[in-house]
Motif scaffolding. Structure first.
Motif, short mmCIF file in Angstrom:
data_model
loop_
_atom_site.label_atom_id
_atom_site.label_comp_id
_atom_site.label_asym_id
_atom_site.label_seq_id
_atom_site.Cartn_x
_atom_site.Cartn_y
_atom_site.Cartn_z
N ILE A 71 90.55 32.21 18.07
CA ILE A 71 90.20 32.53 19.46
C ILE A 71 88.69 32.77 19.49
O ILE A 71 88.18 33.63 18.76
CB ILE A 71 90.90 33.81 19.96
CG1 ILE A 71 92.40 33.75 19.71
CG2 ILE A 71 90.61 34.03 21.44
CD1 ILE A 71 93.12 35.07 20.02
N GLU A 72 87.98 31.99 20.29
CA GLU A 72 86.54 32.19 20.47
C GLU A 72 86.28 32.69 21.88
O GLU A 72 87.00 32.34 22.81
CB GLU A 72 85.79 30.88 20.23
CG GLU A 72 85.92 30.34 18.81
CD GLU A 72 85.13 29.05 18.63
OE1 GLU A 72 83.96 29.00 19.07
OE2 GLU A 72 85.70 28.09 18.08
N TYR A 73 85.23 33.50 22.04
CA TYR A 73 84.99 34.11 23.35
C TYR A 73 83.57 34.68 23.44
O TYR A 73 82.95 34.98 22.42
CB TYR A 73 86.01 35.24 23.59
CG TYR A 73 86.05 36.25 22.47
CD1 TYR A 73 85.25 37.39 22.48
CD2 TYR A 73 86.89 36.05 21.37
CE1 TYR A 73 85.28 38.30 21.45
CE2 TYR A 73 86.93 36.94 20.33
CZ TYR A 73 86.12 38.08 20.37
OH TYR A 73 86.15 38.97 19.32
N ASP A 74 83.08 34.79 24.66
CA ASP A 74 81.85 35.55 24.93
C ASP A 74 82.25 37.00 25.16
O ASP A 74 83.32 37.27 25.71
CB ASP A 74 81.14 35.01 26.17
CG ASP A 74 80.44 33.68 25.92
OD1 ASP A 74 80.35 33.27 24.75
OD2 ASP A 74 79.99 33.05 26.89
N LEU A 75 81.40 37.93 24.75
CA LEU A 75 81.73 39.32 24.95
C LEU A 75 80.53 40.15 25.35
O LEU A 75 79.37 39.81 25.06
CB LEU A 75 82.36 39.93 23.71
CG LEU A 75 81.47 40.22 22.49
CD1 LEU A 75 82.14 41.27 21.61
CD2 LEU A 75 81.23 38.97 21.67
N GLN A 76 80.83 41.21 26.09
CA GLN A 76 79.84 42.21 26.48
C GLN A 76 80.45 43.57 26.18
O GLN A 76 81.54 43.89 26.64
CB GLN A 76 79.53 42.09 27.98
CG GLN A 76 78.57 43.17 28.49
CD GLN A 76 78.22 42.95 29.95
OE1 GLN A 76 77.77 41.87 30.33
NE2 GLN A 76 78.43 43.96 30.77
N LEU A 77 79.73 44.37 25.39
CA LEU A 77 80.23 45.68 24.97
C LEU A 77 79.42 46.77 25.64
O LEU A 77 78.20 46.86 25.47
CB LEU A 77 80.14 45.82 23.46
CG LEU A 77 80.87 44.76 22.63
CD1 LEU A 77 80.60 44.96 21.15
CD2 LEU A 77 82.35 44.78 22.91
N GLU A 78 80.11 47.60 26.42
CA GLU A 78 79.48 48.71 27.11
C GLU A 78 79.59 49.98 26.26
O GLU A 78 80.47 50.12 25.42
CB GLU A 78 80.17 48.95 28.46
CG GLU A 78 80.30 47.71 29.34
CD GLU A 78 79.07 47.49 30.21
OE1 GLU A 78 78.15 48.33 30.14
OE2 GLU A 78 79.04 46.48 30.93
N ASN A 79 78.68 50.92 26.50
CA ASN A 79 78.73 52.25 25.88
C ASN A 79 78.72 52.22 24.35
O ASN A 79 79.38 53.02 23.70
CB ASN A 79 79.97 53.02 26.38
CG ASN A 79 79.94 53.25 27.88
OD1 ASN A 79 78.91 53.62 28.44
ND2 ASN A 79 81.06 53.01 28.54
N THR A 80 78.01 51.26 23.78
CA THR A 80 77.87 51.21 22.33
C THR A 80 76.41 51.32 21.89
O THR A 80 76.13 51.40 20.70
CB THR A 80 78.44 49.89 21.77
OG1 THR A 80 77.80 48.79 22.42
CG2 THR A 80 79.93 49.80 21.97
N VAL A 81 75.48 51.34 22.85
CA VAL A 81 74.05 51.42 22.56
C VAL A 81 73.45 52.58 23.35
O VAL A 81 73.72 52.74 24.55
CB VAL A 81 73.32 50.11 22.96
CG1 VAL A 81 71.83 50.22 22.66
CG2 VAL A 81 73.93 48.91 22.26
#
Length: 202
Positions: A71-81
């Motif tokens: 499974i390939e995907y674009d991702l955006q991670l909030e509240n990790t930086v």
């Protein structure tokens, strides 16, 4: 592969499934209505975490049982930086597998998994221009004849490489080894609490 933008982690991810984990996921997908499969995949990847935003999901052939399923995907991670002054603090491990997998003293029998366990996680972060690594987490290596945990960080030019392996070779944790297992989980959780620190160049 990740990069930092506006206190978010953005990038591209891929999950590869082999063996029993592949069979279990394919069974779940193939028994889902076609118009819901995309949501099933997104929920599987994010584990319901609203801080993970997944898009552009692409899979390998669902009918090819002879190859690993991807499974390939674009991702955006909030509240990790988080930024404080000239420093950036971030967490590169957002799944934290096995973090709560401790055995209680009251348990009297061995623990048997449904199948052998092998997790491998590789994350590559591009260091933002104008920043340098102030502090790399130390990671861990804990090895038993039936199970092992390895976590490490290293810098290669302008990249931080995070690598984790968790293995339960016989799909079995014997009761006599519960204390050792719990100690390894405690060490793993210490790793999970450590943050990567980047600092603006002077």
């Amino acid at each position: 592969t990740l990069r930092i933008e506006d206190e978010k982690l953005l990038g591209r991810g891929e999950h590869l499934f082999h063996g029993e984990s592949k069979a279990s996921l394919l069974y779940q997908i193939n028994n889902t209505q076609s118009d819901s499969k995309d949501e099933v995949l997104k929920n599987y990847i994010t584990e319901g975490d609203k801080n993970q935003l997944i898009s552009k999901v692409k899979t390998s052939d669902l009918n090819n049982r002879d190859q690993p399923f991807s499974i390939e995907y674009d991702l955006q991670l909030e509240n990790t930086v988080s930024s404080f002054g000239d420093q950036i603090y971030l967490d590169l491990d957002y799944y934290k597998e096995f973090s709560k997998f401790r055995f209680k003293k009251e348990r009297r029998t061995d623990y048997i998994f449904s199948h052998k366990v092998f997790f491998e996680v590789k994350t590559e972060l591009t260091i933002p221009e104008g920043y340098t690594v102030s502090e790399l987490p130390k990671g861990m290596t804990a090895e038993h004849k039936d199970f092992s945990f390895v976590v490490n960080y290293k810098q290669e030019e302008n990249k931080i490489i995070y690598h984790k392996e968790i293995s339960v070779d016989q799909a079995l944790i014997r009761k006599k080894d519960f204390t050792i297992w719990n100690d390894y989980i405690d060490q793993l959780n210490e790793c999970y609490q450590e943050q990567l620190v980047l600092e603006k160049k002077s």
